[in-house]
Scaffold this active site. Structure first.
Site, PDB file in Angstrom:
ATOM      1  N   GLU A 157      49.248  54.766  41.702  1.00 26.96           N
ATOM      2  CA  GLU A 157      50.229  53.984  40.744  1.00 26.96           C
ATOM      3  C   GLU A 157      49.147  54.145  39.603  1.00 26.96           C
ATOM      4  OE1 GLU A 157      52.608  50.919  43.305  1.00 26.96           O
ATOM      5  OE2 GLU A 157      50.471  50.552  43.394  1.00 26.96           O
ATOM      6  N   CYS A 177      46.175  51.499  33.148  1.00 29.32           N
ATOM      7  CA  CYS A 177      45.347  51.256  34.213  1.00 29.32           C
ATOM      8  C   CYS A 177      45.460  52.342  35.090  1.00 29.32           C
ATOM      9  CB  CYS A 177      45.436  49.862  35.014  1.00 29.32           C
ATOM     10  SG  CYS A 177      44.838  49.618  36.516  1.00 29.32           S
ATOM     11  N   CYS A 233      41.272  53.663  49.296  1.00 30.74           N
ATOM     12  CA  CYS A 233      39.824  53.455  48.909  1.00 30.74           C
ATOM     13  C   CYS A 233      39.182  53.267  50.249  1.00 30.74           C
ATOM     14  CB  CYS A 233      39.995  52.362  47.932  1.00 30.74           C
ATOM     15  SG  CYS A 233      38.080  52.032  47.514  1.00 30.74           S
ATOM     16  N   CYS A 239      37.527  46.399  50.298  1.00 32.31           N
ATOM     17  CA  CYS A 239      37.337  44.900  50.162  1.00 32.31           C
ATOM     18  C   CYS A 239      38.396  44.168  50.731  1.00 32.31           C
ATOM     19  CB  CYS A 239      37.313  44.781  48.734  1.00 32.31           C
ATOM     20  SG  CYS A 239      36.019  45.855  47.954  1.00 32.31           S
ATOM     21  N   CYS A 267      41.680  43.264  48.808  1.00 33.96           N
ATOM     22  CA  CYS A 267      42.214  44.185  47.732  1.00 33.96           C
ATOM     23  C   CYS A 267      43.348  44.989  48.809  1.00 33.96           C
ATOM     24  CB  CYS A 267      41.135  45.220  47.180  1.00 33.96           C
ATOM     25  SG  CYS A 267      41.885  46.678  46.588  1.00 33.96           S
ATOM     26  N   GLU A 275      38.058  53.840  44.092  1.00 34.03           N
ATOM     27  CA  GLU A 275      36.453  53.422  43.628  1.00 34.03           C
ATOM     28  C   GLU A 275      36.195  54.585  42.787  1.00 34.03           C
ATOM     29  OE1 GLU A 275      34.165  50.945  43.091  1.00 34.03           O
ATOM     30  OE2 GLU A 275      33.221  52.591  42.300  1.00 34.03           O
ATOM     31  N   CYS A 305      46.446  43.222  39.425  1.00 33.91           N
ATOM     32  CA  CYS A 305      45.029  43.721  40.175  1.00 33.91           C
ATOM     33  C   CYS A 305      45.198  43.534  41.532  1.00 33.91           C
ATOM     34  CB  CYS A 305      43.892  42.640  39.526  1.00 33.91           C
ATOM     35  SG  CYS A 305      43.528  42.836  37.900  1.00 33.91           S
TER      36      CYS A 305
HETATM   37  N1  SAH Z   1      37.375  50.003  42.833  1.00 31.24           N
HETATM   38  C1  SAH Z   1      36.987  49.441  41.594  1.00 31.24           C
HETATM   39  C2  SAH Z   1      38.202  49.524  40.664  1.00 31.24           C
HETATM   40  C3  SAH Z   1      39.495  49.296  41.206  1.00 31.24           C
HETATM   41  S1  SAH Z   1      40.011  47.557  41.540  1.00 31.24           S
HETATM   42  C4  SAH Z   1      36.404  48.200  41.625  1.00 31.24           C
HETATM   43  O1  SAH Z   1      36.628  47.594  42.841  1.00 31.24           O
HETATM   44  O2  SAH Z   1      35.995  47.678  40.834  1.00 31.24           O
HETATM   45  C5  SAH Z   1      40.085  46.600  39.921  1.00 31.24           C
HETATM   46  C6  SAH Z   1      39.705  45.344  39.953  1.00 31.24           C
HETATM   47  O3  SAH Z   1      40.538  44.481  40.757  1.00 31.24           O
HETATM   48  C7  SAH Z   1      38.463  44.882  40.923  1.00 31.24           C
HETATM   49  O4  SAH Z   1      37.644  43.981  39.962  1.00 31.24           O
HETATM   50  C8  SAH Z   1      38.895  44.410  42.237  1.00 31.24           C
HETATM   51  O5  SAH Z   1      37.919  43.422  42.497  1.00 31.24           O
HETATM   52  C9  SAH Z   1      40.385  43.501  41.404  1.00 31.24           C
HETATM   53  N2  SAH Z   1      40.995  43.187  42.665  1.00 31.24           N
HETATM   54  C10 SAH Z   1      41.181  43.914  43.645  1.00 31.24           C
HETATM   55  N3  SAH Z   1      42.174  43.260  44.556  1.00 31.24           N
HETATM   56  C11 SAH Z   1      42.343  42.075  43.906  1.00 31.24           C
HETATM   57  C12 SAH Z   1      43.332  40.941  44.127  1.00 31.24           C
HETATM   58  N4  SAH Z   1      44.047  41.099  45.319  1.00 31.24           N
HETATM   59  N5  SAH Z   1      43.690  40.087  43.361  1.00 31.24           N
HETATM   60  C13 SAH Z   1      42.945  40.289  42.100  1.00 31.24           C
HETATM   61  N6  SAH Z   1      42.033  41.177  41.711  1.00 31.24           N
HETATM   62  C14 SAH Z   1      41.894  42.247  42.685  1.00 31.24           C
HETATM   63 FE1  SF4 Z   2      38.460  49.600  46.801  1.00 31.36          FE
HETATM   64 FE2  SF4 Z   2      37.907  48.416  44.354  1.00 31.36          FE
HETATM   65 FE3  SF4 Z   2      39.808  47.623  46.178  1.00 31.36          FE
HETATM   66 FE4  SF4 Z   2      37.311  47.267  46.569  1.00 31.36          FE
HETATM   67  S1  SF4 Z   2      38.559  46.456  45.165  1.00 31.36           S
HETATM   68  S2  SF4 Z   2      38.675  48.320  48.175  1.00 31.36           S
HETATM   69  S3  SF4 Z   2      36.548  49.300  45.761  1.00 31.36           S
HETATM   70  S4  SF4 Z   2      39.606  49.823  44.959  1.00 31.36           S
END
Ligand code: SAH
Ligand code: SF4
Length: 377
Positions: free
Chosen positions: A91, A104, A111, A115, A118, A166, A344
Protein backbone atom coordinates in the site's frame (compact mmCIF):
# COMPACT_ATOMS: atom_id res chain seq x y z
CA UNK A 1 12.36 -10.55 -20.46
CA UNK A 2 12.81 -6.82 -20.99
CA UNK A 3 14.02 -4.45 -18.26
CA UNK A 4 11.62 -2.20 -16.35
CA UNK A 5 13.36 1.18 -16.48
CA UNK A 6 11.81 2.15 -13.12
CA UNK A 7 14.49 -0.15 -11.67
CA UNK A 8 17.34 2.27 -12.45
CA UNK A 9 18.72 5.38 -10.86
CA UNK A 10 20.32 7.77 -13.35
CA UNK A 11 23.70 6.04 -13.17
CA UNK A 12 22.04 2.64 -13.70
CA UNK A 13 20.16 4.02 -16.68
CA UNK A 14 23.41 5.41 -18.14
CA UNK A 15 24.97 1.94 -17.89
CA UNK A 16 21.87 0.49 -19.55
CA UNK A 17 22.14 3.01 -22.40
CA UNK A 18 25.82 2.22 -22.88
CA UNK A 19 24.98 -1.46 -23.12
CA UNK A 20 22.62 -0.54 -25.98
CA UNK A 21 25.53 1.23 -27.69
CA UNK A 22 24.24 4.70 -26.85
CA UNK A 23 25.91 7.72 -25.28
CA UNK A 24 25.48 8.04 -21.52
CA UNK A 25 23.82 11.45 -21.73
CA UNK A 26 20.84 9.89 -23.50
CA UNK A 27 20.00 8.45 -20.10
CA UNK A 28 19.30 11.95 -18.76
CA UNK A 29 16.75 12.62 -21.49
CA UNK A 30 15.16 9.23 -20.93
CA UNK A 31 15.12 9.67 -17.15
CA UNK A 32 13.35 13.02 -17.51
CA UNK A 33 10.73 11.53 -19.81
CA UNK A 34 10.05 8.77 -17.36
CA UNK A 35 10.02 10.60 -14.05
CA UNK A 36 9.28 14.23 -14.88
CA UNK A 37 6.77 13.61 -17.65
CA UNK A 38 5.41 10.24 -16.58
CA UNK A 39 5.92 8.73 -20.03
CA UNK A 40 5.56 4.98 -20.43
CA UNK A 41 5.56 4.83 -24.21
CA UNK A 42 8.90 5.19 -26.00
CA UNK A 43 7.08 6.45 -29.09
CA UNK A 44 6.18 9.63 -27.15
CA UNK A 45 9.82 10.54 -26.54
CA UNK A 46 10.12 12.89 -29.45
CA UNK A 47 13.65 14.16 -28.81
CA UNK A 48 15.15 10.66 -28.83
CA UNK A 49 16.37 9.29 -32.15
CA UNK A 50 14.04 6.79 -33.81
CA UNK A 51 16.83 4.18 -33.70
CA UNK A 52 17.09 4.51 -29.90
CA UNK A 53 13.33 4.38 -29.46
CA UNK A 54 13.29 1.18 -31.51
CA UNK A 55 16.06 -0.35 -29.40
CA UNK A 56 14.21 0.59 -26.22
CA UNK A 57 10.96 -0.89 -27.47
CA UNK A 58 12.58 -4.28 -27.90
CA UNK A 59 14.73 -4.26 -24.75
CA UNK A 60 12.85 -2.29 -22.10
CA UNK A 61 9.51 -1.23 -20.67
CA UNK A 62 8.20 1.29 -18.14
CA UNK A 63 5.46 -0.21 -16.06
CA UNK A 64 3.68 0.69 -12.84
CA UNK A 65 2.20 -1.87 -10.46
CA UNK A 66 -1.38 -3.00 -11.10
CA UNK A 67 -3.77 -1.10 -8.83
CA UNK A 68 -6.05 -3.43 -6.90
CA UNK A 69 -7.98 -0.72 -5.16
CA UNK A 70 -8.09 2.94 -4.35
CA UNK A 71 -9.66 4.34 -1.19
CA UNK A 72 -10.38 7.98 -0.67
CA UNK A 73 -10.77 9.28 2.86
CA UNK A 74 -13.12 12.05 3.91
CA UNK A 75 -10.00 14.10 4.75
CA UNK A 76 -8.56 13.75 1.22
CA UNK A 77 -6.06 11.01 2.06
CA UNK A 78 -5.83 8.43 -0.71
CA UNK A 79 -4.69 4.85 -0.24
CA UNK A 80 -3.73 2.62 -3.13
CA UNK A 81 -3.32 -1.12 -2.91
CA UNK A 82 -0.86 -2.45 -5.50
CA UNK A 83 -0.50 -6.02 -6.69
CA UNK A 84 3.09 -7.30 -6.43
CA UNK A 85 2.27 -10.84 -7.52
CA UNK A 86 1.91 -14.23 -5.82
CA UNK A 87 -1.02 -13.00 -3.75
CA UNK A 88 1.03 -10.16 -2.21
CA UNK A 89 -0.01 -6.54 -2.21
CA UNK A 90 1.50 -3.34 -0.83
CA UNK A 91 0.00 0.00 0.00
CA UNK A 92 0.92 3.64 -0.56
CA UNK A 93 -0.83 6.57 1.03
CA UNK A 94 -1.03 10.16 -0.24
CA UNK A 95 -1.58 12.72 2.49
CA UNK A 96 -2.45 16.22 1.24
CA UNK A 97 -1.79 19.14 3.56
CA UNK A 98 -1.98 22.91 3.02
CA UNK A 99 1.70 23.36 2.33
CA UNK A 100 2.80 19.94 1.13
CA UNK A 101 1.80 16.64 -0.37
CA UNK A 102 3.32 13.59 1.29
CA UNK A 103 3.49 10.09 -0.13
CA UNK A 104 3.97 7.25 2.32
CA UNK A 105 5.79 4.46 0.46
CA UNK A 106 6.19 0.73 1.20
CA UNK A 107 9.54 -1.06 1.02
CA UNK A 108 8.56 -4.71 1.61
CA UNK A 109 5.57 -7.00 1.27
CA UNK A 110 5.05 -7.68 4.97
CA UNK A 111 7.80 -7.15 7.52
CA UNK A 112 10.14 -9.47 9.40
CA UNK A 113 10.58 -7.25 12.47
CA UNK A 114 7.19 -8.18 13.88
CA UNK A 115 6.41 -5.22 16.14
CA UNK A 116 3.53 -5.99 18.45
CA UNK A 117 1.49 -2.90 17.64
CA UNK A 118 1.86 -3.03 13.85
CA UNK A 119 -0.53 -4.73 11.52
CA UNK A 120 2.16 -5.21 8.84
CA UNK A 121 4.33 -6.89 11.49
CA UNK A 122 1.51 -9.27 12.44
CA UNK A 123 1.17 -10.30 8.82
CA UNK A 124 4.76 -11.65 8.64
CA UNK A 125 7.34 -11.23 5.91
CA UNK A 126 6.69 -12.12 2.27
CA UNK A 127 9.48 -10.49 0.30
CA UNK A 128 11.55 -7.41 -0.42
CA UNK A 129 10.28 -5.02 -3.06
CA UNK A 130 12.58 -4.28 -6.00
CA UNK A 131 13.74 -0.73 -6.70
CA UNK A 132 11.22 -0.62 -9.57
CA UNK A 133 8.40 -1.59 -7.20
CA UNK A 134 9.38 1.13 -4.72
CA UNK A 135 9.80 3.79 -7.42
CA UNK A 136 6.61 2.68 -9.18
CA UNK A 137 4.56 3.81 -6.15
CA UNK A 138 5.86 7.37 -6.50
CA UNK A 139 5.80 7.36 -10.32
CA UNK A 140 2.18 6.23 -10.36
CA UNK A 141 0.96 8.50 -7.56
CA UNK A 142 2.66 11.65 -8.85
CA UNK A 143 1.44 11.31 -12.41
CA UNK A 144 -2.01 10.07 -11.44
CA UNK A 145 -2.47 13.08 -9.19
CA UNK A 146 -1.15 15.54 -11.78
CA UNK A 147 -3.57 14.19 -14.32
CA UNK A 148 -6.43 14.23 -11.86
CA UNK A 149 -5.69 17.75 -10.71
CA UNK A 150 -4.94 18.87 -14.26
CA UNK A 151 -1.63 20.38 -13.30
CA UNK A 152 1.93 20.21 -14.64
CA UNK A 153 3.26 21.18 -11.23
CA UNK A 154 4.73 18.77 -8.76
CA UNK A 155 2.08 17.36 -6.42
CA UNK A 156 4.19 15.19 -4.14
CA UNK A 157 6.68 17.33 -2.22
CA UNK A 158 7.67 14.83 0.48
CA UNK A 159 8.23 11.09 0.62
CA UNK A 160 8.25 9.10 3.84
CA UNK A 161 9.40 5.48 3.83
CA UNK A 162 6.76 4.68 6.45
CA UNK A 163 4.53 2.30 4.57
CA UNK A 164 4.75 -1.45 4.84
CA UNK A 165 8.13 -2.96 5.67
CA UNK A 166 11.45 -2.08 7.25
CA UNK A 167 13.32 -0.06 4.61
CA UNK A 168 16.74 -0.70 6.12
CA UNK A 169 16.19 -4.44 5.78
CA UNK A 170 15.84 -3.89 2.03
CA UNK A 171 18.86 -1.68 1.70
CA UNK A 172 20.13 -2.55 -1.78
CA UNK A 173 16.76 -1.77 -3.39
CA UNK A 174 16.17 1.29 -1.21
CA UNK A 175 19.30 3.26 -2.12
CA UNK A 176 18.71 3.53 -5.90
CA UNK A 177 15.05 4.35 -5.19
CA UNK A 178 16.10 7.22 -2.90
CA UNK A 179 18.48 8.45 -5.61
CA UNK A 180 15.63 8.58 -8.13
CA UNK A 181 13.59 10.65 -5.66
CA UNK A 182 16.47 13.07 -5.03
CA UNK A 183 17.85 13.44 -8.55
CA UNK A 184 17.10 16.80 -10.18
CA UNK A 185 16.26 15.03 -13.43
CA UNK A 186 13.93 12.72 -11.46
CA UNK A 187 11.64 14.03 -8.72
CA UNK A 188 14.14 16.62 -7.45
CA UNK A 189 13.11 16.24 -3.80
CA UNK A 190 15.48 17.75 -1.27
CA UNK A 191 17.15 15.37 1.19
CA UNK A 192 15.21 17.04 3.99
CA UNK A 193 11.93 16.07 2.35
CA UNK A 194 12.71 12.39 1.99
CA UNK A 195 12.49 10.48 5.27
CA UNK A 196 13.56 6.94 6.00
CA UNK A 197 11.82 5.52 9.05
CA UNK A 198 13.47 2.58 10.78
CA UNK A 199 12.83 0.37 13.77
CA UNK A 200 16.58 0.59 14.39
CA UNK A 201 18.82 -1.48 12.10
CA UNK A 202 22.01 0.05 13.51
CA UNK A 203 24.62 -1.05 10.90
CA UNK A 204 22.38 0.14 8.09
CA UNK A 205 21.85 3.53 9.75
CA UNK A 206 25.63 3.93 9.53
CA UNK A 207 25.65 2.87 5.89
CA UNK A 208 22.79 5.20 5.00
CA UNK A 209 24.80 8.09 6.47
CA UNK A 210 27.56 7.34 3.97
CA UNK A 211 25.58 6.25 0.91
CA UNK A 212 22.55 8.52 0.83
CA UNK A 213 21.89 10.68 3.88
CA UNK A 214 18.25 11.75 4.06
CA UNK A 215 16.02 12.72 6.98
CA UNK A 216 15.89 9.92 9.55
CA UNK A 217 13.00 8.86 11.75
CA UNK A 218 13.57 6.19 14.37
CA UNK A 219 10.72 4.22 15.87
CA UNK A 220 11.59 4.28 19.55
CA UNK A 221 8.31 3.56 21.36
CA UNK A 222 9.88 2.88 24.76
CA UNK A 223 12.47 4.43 27.09
CA UNK A 224 14.01 1.17 28.34
CA UNK A 225 15.19 -2.09 26.79
CA UNK A 226 12.87 -4.08 29.08
CA UNK A 227 9.88 -2.34 27.58
CA UNK A 228 11.17 -2.03 24.01
CA UNK A 229 12.26 -5.69 23.66
CA UNK A 230 8.72 -7.08 23.50
CA UNK A 231 7.34 -4.16 21.45
CA UNK A 232 10.10 -3.99 18.82
CA UNK A 233 11.80 -7.42 18.80
CA UNK A 234 14.79 -6.01 16.85
CA UNK A 235 15.73 -4.24 20.07
CA UNK A 236 17.21 -7.52 21.37
CA UNK A 237 19.79 -7.28 18.60
CA UNK A 238 20.34 -3.51 18.66
CA UNK A 239 19.42 -2.17 22.09
CA UNK A 240 18.50 1.44 22.81
CA UNK A 241 21.95 2.66 23.80
CA UNK A 242 23.56 1.35 20.58
CA UNK A 243 20.67 2.74 18.57
CA UNK A 244 21.00 6.21 20.04
CA UNK A 245 24.76 6.18 19.49
CA UNK A 246 24.16 5.42 15.81
CA UNK A 247 21.75 8.37 15.72
CA UNK A 248 24.50 10.65 17.02
CA UNK A 249 26.84 9.37 14.27
CA UNK A 250 24.11 9.85 11.68
CA UNK A 251 23.68 13.49 12.62
CA UNK A 252 27.18 14.23 11.33
CA UNK A 253 25.92 13.49 7.81
CA UNK A 254 22.20 14.18 8.06
CA UNK A 255 20.48 16.93 6.05
CA UNK A 256 18.56 17.93 9.18
CA UNK A 257 20.15 18.68 12.52
CA UNK A 258 17.85 16.38 14.46
CA UNK A 259 16.52 12.83 14.42
CA UNK A 260 12.77 12.34 14.69
CA UNK A 261 11.76 9.74 17.25
CA UNK A 262 8.39 8.14 16.69
CA UNK A 263 6.59 6.99 19.79
CA UNK A 264 3.37 5.05 19.40
CA UNK A 265 1.13 5.74 22.40
CA UNK A 266 -0.25 2.49 23.79
CA UNK A 267 -2.76 2.64 26.62
CA UNK A 268 -1.22 1.50 29.90
CA UNK A 269 1.90 0.14 28.16
CA UNK A 270 4.25 3.08 27.47
CA UNK A 271 2.13 6.17 28.14
CA UNK A 272 2.53 6.72 31.90
CA UNK A 273 4.23 9.75 33.51
CA UNK A 274 7.03 7.44 34.68
CA UNK A 275 7.70 6.48 31.05
CA UNK A 276 7.87 10.13 30.03
CA UNK A 277 10.27 10.80 32.89
CA UNK A 278 12.59 7.99 31.94
CA UNK A 279 12.43 9.07 28.30
CA UNK A 280 13.50 12.58 29.34
CA UNK A 281 16.43 11.14 31.29
CA UNK A 282 17.42 8.96 28.33
CA UNK A 283 17.38 11.88 25.91
CA UNK A 284 19.25 14.16 28.30
CA UNK A 285 21.96 11.57 28.87
CA UNK A 286 22.49 11.16 25.13
CA UNK A 287 22.22 14.90 24.46
CA UNK A 288 25.51 15.21 26.31
CA UNK A 289 26.99 12.96 23.59
CA UNK A 290 25.52 15.09 20.80
CA UNK A 291 22.03 13.69 20.27
CA UNK A 292 19.58 16.26 18.86
CA UNK A 293 16.04 15.01 18.45
CA UNK A 294 12.34 15.72 18.19
CA UNK A 295 9.51 13.49 19.30
CA UNK A 296 6.48 12.63 17.29
CA UNK A 297 3.82 10.94 19.42
CA UNK A 298 1.57 8.70 17.35
CA UNK A 299 -1.77 7.75 18.86
CA UNK A 300 -1.94 3.97 18.35
CA UNK A 301 -4.17 2.96 15.46
CA UNK A 302 -5.91 -0.17 16.61
CA UNK A 303 -6.44 -3.29 14.56
CA UNK A 304 -8.27 -6.37 15.80
CA UNK A 305 -5.37 -8.81 16.36
CA UNK A 306 -3.21 -6.44 18.40
CA UNK A 307 -4.98 -6.71 21.73
CA UNK A 308 -3.78 -3.15 22.43
CA UNK A 309 -5.65 0.09 22.96
CA UNK A 310 -5.02 3.70 22.00
CA UNK A 311 -4.01 6.02 24.82
CA UNK A 312 -6.68 8.54 25.79
CA UNK A 313 -6.09 11.98 24.22
CA UNK A 314 -5.56 13.51 27.68
CA UNK A 315 -2.78 10.99 28.36
CA UNK A 316 -1.09 11.82 25.08
CA UNK A 317 -1.37 15.53 25.88
CA UNK A 318 0.12 15.22 29.34
CA UNK A 319 2.92 12.98 28.03
CA UNK A 320 3.72 15.63 25.39
CA UNK A 321 3.58 18.35 28.03
CA UNK A 322 6.16 16.60 30.21
CA UNK A 323 8.57 16.27 27.27
CA UNK A 324 8.00 19.86 26.19
CA UNK A 325 8.60 21.17 29.70
CA UNK A 326 11.90 19.30 29.70
CA UNK A 327 12.84 21.21 26.54
CA UNK A 328 12.23 18.40 24.07
CA UNK A 329 10.42 19.47 20.88
CA UNK A 330 7.34 17.24 20.70
CA UNK A 331 4.44 17.00 18.30
CA UNK A 332 1.38 14.78 18.27
CA UNK A 333 0.75 13.18 14.91
CA UNK A 334 -2.64 13.99 13.50
CA UNK A 335 -4.34 10.79 12.45
CA UNK A 336 -5.09 10.87 8.75
CA UNK A 337 -7.12 8.47 6.68
CA UNK A 338 -8.14 6.19 9.53
CA UNK A 339 -11.62 5.82 8.03
CA UNK A 340 -9.98 3.90 5.16
CA UNK A 341 -7.40 2.02 7.29
CA UNK A 342 -4.62 4.19 5.85
CA UNK A 343 -3.26 5.45 9.15
CA UNK A 344 0.17 4.45 10.52
CA UNK A 345 0.38 0.78 11.25
CA UNK A 346 -2.92 -0.10 9.61
CA UNK A 347 -1.39 -1.11 6.30
CA UNK A 348 -1.77 -4.83 5.89
CA UNK A 349 -1.92 -5.18 2.12
CA UNK A 350 -5.20 -6.96 2.63
CA UNK A 351 -6.40 -8.54 -0.60
CA UNK A 352 -8.98 -10.81 0.96
CA UNK A 353 -11.92 -8.48 0.50
CA UNK A 354 -10.93 -7.37 -2.98
CA UNK A 355 -14.37 -7.58 -4.53
CA UNK A 356 -16.04 -5.62 -1.80
CA UNK A 357 -13.31 -2.99 -1.90
CA UNK A 358 -13.56 -2.54 -5.63
CA UNK A 359 -17.30 -2.12 -5.41
CA UNK A 360 -16.83 0.58 -2.84
CA UNK A 361 -14.26 2.35 -5.02
CA UNK A 362 -16.59 2.27 -7.99
CA UNK A 363 -19.28 3.86 -5.84
CA UNK A 364 -16.90 6.47 -4.50
CA UNK A 365 -15.64 7.32 -7.96
CA UNK A 366 -18.94 7.65 -9.70
CA UNK A 367 -19.77 11.30 -9.67
CA UNK A 368 -17.36 12.16 -6.89
CA UNK A 369 -14.27 14.27 -7.13
CA UNK A 370 -11.24 13.53 -5.02
CA UNK A 371 -11.39 16.31 -2.43
CA UNK A 372 -7.87 17.63 -2.86
CA UNK A 373 -6.29 20.67 -4.37
CA UNK A 374 -2.80 21.13 -5.84
CA UNK A 375 -0.26 22.14 -3.23
CA UNK A 376 1.84 25.24 -3.67
CA UNK A 377 5.53 25.00 -2.77
N1 SAH B 1 9.39 -0.16 9.53
C1 SAH B 1 9.58 1.22 9.69
C2 SAH B 1 8.67 2.07 8.85
C3 SAH B 1 7.24 1.65 8.73
S1 SAH B 1 6.22 1.83 10.13
C4 SAH B 1 9.48 1.61 11.15
O1 SAH B 1 9.07 0.80 11.96
O2 SAH B 1 9.86 2.73 11.47
C5 SAH B 1 5.95 3.59 10.19
C6 SAH B 1 5.60 4.10 11.58
O3 SAH B 1 4.29 3.68 12.00
C7 SAH B 1 6.56 3.59 12.65
O4 SAH B 1 6.95 4.59 13.53
C8 SAH B 1 5.71 2.59 13.35
O5 SAH B 1 6.19 2.34 14.63
C9 SAH B 1 4.36 3.21 13.33
N2 SAH B 1 3.28 2.28 13.61
C10 SAH B 1 3.25 0.96 13.32
N3 SAH B 1 2.07 0.43 13.72
C11 SAH B 1 1.35 1.44 14.25
C12 SAH B 1 0.03 1.53 14.79
N4 SAH B 1 -0.77 0.47 14.84
N5 SAH B 1 -0.39 2.72 15.22
C13 SAH B 1 0.39 3.81 15.12
N6 SAH B 1 1.63 3.80 14.61
C14 SAH B 1 2.12 2.62 14.18
FE1 SF4 C 1 7.96 -3.64 10.54
FE2 SF4 C 1 7.93 -1.01 11.10
FE3 SF4 C 1 5.72 -2.53 11.42
FE4 SF4 C 1 7.78 -2.83 13.07
S1 SF4 C 1 6.51 -0.98 12.85
S2 SF4 C 1 6.63 -4.49 12.09
S3 SF4 C 1 9.50 -2.50 11.68
S4 SF4 C 1 6.74 -2.07 9.50
Amino acid sequence: MTANLLEFDLEGLAVFCEALGEKRFRATQLFRWIHQRGASDFGQMSDLAKSLRDKLTTSAHIRALPVLSEHISADGTIKWLFDVGDGNAVESVFIPEDDRGTLCVSSQAGCAVGCRFCSTGHQGFSRNLSTAEIVAQLWFAEHFLRKHLQTQDRVISNVVMMGMGEPLQNYSALIPALRVMLNDHGYGLSRRRVTVSTSGVVPMIDRLAQDCPVALAVSLHAPTDDLRDPLVPLNRKYPIDELLQSCVRYLEHAPRDFITFEYCMLDGVNDQPAHAQSLIELVQAHARQGLRCKFNLIPFNPFPASGLLRSAPAKVQSFAKMLLEAGIVTTIRKTRGDDIDAACGQLAGDVKDRTRVQERIAQQRSGSVIPIAPVSH
